[in-house]
Write a protein that holds these residues in place. Structure first.
Motif, mmCIF file in Angstrom:
data_model
loop_
_atom_site.group_PDB
_atom_site.id
_atom_site.type_symbol
_atom_site.label_atom_id
_atom_site.label_comp_id
_atom_site.label_asym_id
_atom_site.label_seq_id
_atom_site.Cartn_x
_atom_site.Cartn_y
_atom_site.Cartn_z
ATOM 1 N N GLN A 151 17.889 98.818 -52.734
ATOM 2 C CA GLN A 151 18.579 97.786 -53.509
ATOM 3 C C GLN A 151 20.012 97.610 -53.029
ATOM 4 O O GLN A 151 20.489 96.483 -52.883
ATOM 5 C CB GLN A 151 18.538 98.134 -54.994
ATOM 6 C CG GLN A 151 17.145 98.049 -55.581
ATOM 7 C CD GLN A 151 17.041 98.611 -56.989
ATOM 8 O OE1 GLN A 151 17.928 99.313 -57.456
ATOM 9 N NE2 GLN A 151 15.940 98.310 -57.652
ATOM 10 N N ILE A 152 20.693 98.713 -52.770
ATOM 11 C CA ILE A 152 22.068 98.638 -52.250
ATOM 12 C C ILE A 152 22.065 97.947 -50.892
ATOM 13 O O ILE A 152 22.871 97.035 -50.644
ATOM 14 C CB ILE A 152 22.680 100.055 -52.140
ATOM 15 C CG1 ILE A 152 22.893 100.643 -53.532
ATOM 16 C CG2 ILE A 152 23.986 100.034 -51.346
ATOM 17 C CD1 ILE A 152 23.169 102.159 -53.524
ATOM 18 N N ILE A 156 22.763 90.805 -47.897
ATOM 19 C CA ILE A 156 22.991 89.436 -48.372
ATOM 20 C C ILE A 156 24.467 89.064 -48.212
ATOM 21 O O ILE A 156 24.793 87.963 -47.765
ATOM 22 C CB ILE A 156 22.505 89.272 -49.830
ATOM 23 C CG1 ILE A 156 20.974 89.337 -49.863
ATOM 24 C CG2 ILE A 156 23.025 87.982 -50.446
ATOM 25 C CD1 ILE A 156 20.390 89.466 -51.246
ATOM 26 N N ILE A 157 25.351 89.981 -48.544
ATOM 27 C CA ILE A 157 26.793 89.735 -48.361
ATOM 28 C C ILE A 157 27.111 89.552 -46.878
ATOM 29 O O ILE A 157 27.838 88.623 -46.495
ATOM 30 C CB ILE A 157 27.624 90.881 -48.978
ATOM 31 C CG1 ILE A 157 27.484 90.862 -50.497
ATOM 32 C CG2 ILE A 157 29.088 90.793 -48.551
ATOM 33 C CD1 ILE A 157 27.977 92.128 -51.184
ATOM 34 N N THR A 190 19.889 95.888 -49.624
ATOM 35 C CA THR A 190 19.547 94.472 -49.756
ATOM 36 C C THR A 190 20.775 93.666 -50.157
ATOM 37 O O THR A 190 21.070 92.627 -49.562
ATOM 38 C CB THR A 190 18.426 94.281 -50.799
ATOM 39 O OG1 THR A 190 17.253 94.961 -50.330
ATOM 40 C CG2 THR A 190 18.120 92.817 -51.036
ATOM 41 N N ASN A 191 21.512 94.156 -51.151
ATOM 42 C CA ASN A 191 22.712 93.445 -51.591
ATOM 43 C C ASN A 191 23.778 93.409 -50.495
ATOM 44 O O ASN A 191 24.423 92.378 -50.294
ATOM 45 C CB ASN A 191 23.263 94.065 -52.873
ATOM 46 C CG ASN A 191 22.418 93.694 -54.064
ATOM 47 O OD1 ASN A 191 22.290 92.531 -54.399
ATOM 48 N ND2 ASN A 191 21.803 94.678 -54.690
ATOM 49 N N LEU A 192 23.953 94.518 -49.791
ATOM 50 C CA LEU A 192 24.919 94.539 -48.686
ATOM 51 C C LEU A 192 24.521 93.551 -47.589
ATOM 52 O O LEU A 192 25.371 92.838 -47.042
ATOM 53 C CB LEU A 192 25.031 95.945 -48.102
ATOM 54 C CG LEU A 192 25.771 96.975 -48.937
ATOM 55 C CD1 LEU A 192 25.659 98.350 -48.298
ATOM 56 C CD2 LEU A 192 27.227 96.571 -49.118
ATOM 57 N N LEU A 215 14.934 88.660 -51.733
ATOM 58 C CA LEU A 215 16.210 87.943 -51.783
ATOM 59 C C LEU A 215 16.812 87.743 -50.392
ATOM 60 O O LEU A 215 17.587 86.814 -50.186
ATOM 61 C CB LEU A 215 17.194 88.698 -52.680
ATOM 62 C CG LEU A 215 16.762 88.871 -54.137
ATOM 63 C CD1 LEU A 215 17.766 89.722 -54.892
ATOM 64 C CD2 LEU A 215 16.545 87.529 -54.804
ATOM 65 N N LEU A 246 13.870 94.394 -53.961
ATOM 66 C CA LEU A 246 14.615 93.132 -53.991
ATOM 67 C C LEU A 246 14.595 92.394 -52.652
ATOM 68 O O LEU A 246 15.276 91.391 -52.492
ATOM 69 C CB LEU A 246 16.078 93.410 -54.363
ATOM 70 C CG LEU A 246 16.328 94.146 -55.674
ATOM 71 C CD1 LEU A 246 17.814 94.386 -55.872
ATOM 72 C CD2 LEU A 246 15.732 93.383 -56.842
ATOM 73 N N TRP A 247 13.832 92.895 -51.692
ATOM 74 C CA TRP A 247 13.894 92.367 -50.332
ATOM 75 C C TRP A 247 13.608 90.873 -50.256
ATOM 76 O O TRP A 247 14.101 90.192 -49.356
ATOM 77 C CB TRP A 247 12.938 93.134 -49.421
ATOM 78 C CG TRP A 247 13.150 92.782 -47.998
ATOM 79 C CD1 TRP A 247 12.328 92.044 -47.195
ATOM 80 C CD2 TRP A 247 14.283 93.130 -47.187
ATOM 81 N NE1 TRP A 247 12.876 91.916 -45.939
ATOM 82 C CE2 TRP A 247 14.080 92.583 -45.921
ATOM 83 C CE3 TRP A 247 15.456 93.852 -47.431
ATOM 84 C CZ2 TRP A 247 14.998 92.731 -44.883
ATOM 85 C CZ3 TRP A 247 16.369 93.999 -46.401
ATOM 86 C CH2 TRP A 247 16.129 93.438 -45.151
#
Length: 152
Positions: free
Chosen positions: A55-56, A62-63, A58-60, A128, A125-126
């Motif tokens: 999850q971390i 995306i940023i 994935t969010n990184l 995303l 969350l991938w």
């Protein structure tokens, strides 16, 4: 003095150059994803657990996709929303083809395991990432267009 090429041909060459620039830009996305995944596994996955680490990461990613797209757009602005959406679709197709093609045919990962990364119910969350990859060029183009000073 007469121009070497008619304006229409100059516009077409510019569009073609822009298209190839952005298509080649996908390689940078692949590098970012690889580095991000490597850092996840090597640095923090053991500390926070696999699901939280994914999850971390994935969010990184995306940023990073957003920042990278801004950098590309500053260097070679997309001419219109249609071009931006075409780039996003091409990037997403390349990403999915690479992920599933290499994952299955090179590393031998089962299709079910590859698809498990897209299971939101399991906290994955991938999904995303392909969505961000699809939308990033158009969102960055829209955001950058709205920041232009008056009179431009």
């Amino acid at each position: 003095m007469k121009p070497l090429l008619p304006r229409r041909q100059v516009r077409e060459l510019t569009r073609l150059r822009t298209w190839w620039f952005w298509l080649a830009g996908w390689v940078g996305l692949a590098v970012l994803a690889f580095v991000n995944g490597t850092v996840r596994v090597v640095v923090y996955q053991d500390l926070v657990g696999e699901t939280a680490a994914r999850q971390i990461a994935t969010n990184l990613l995306i940023i990073m996709i957003g920042v990278y797209t801004v950098v590309l757009h500053r260097r070679c602005p997309l001419p219109d929303t249609r071009a931006a959406l075409a780039v996003g679709m091409a990037w997403t197709a390349l990403t999915l083809a690479f992920e599933f093609g290499v994952g299955h045919y090179v590393f031998g990962t089962a299709w079910a395991a590859l698809l498990a990364d897209y299971d939101l119910v399991q906290g994955r969350l991938w999904i995303l990432v392909p969505i961000a990859t699809l939308l990033a060029p158009a969102l960055v183009r829209a955001g950058r267009r709205n920041r232009r000073p008056e009179g431009r």
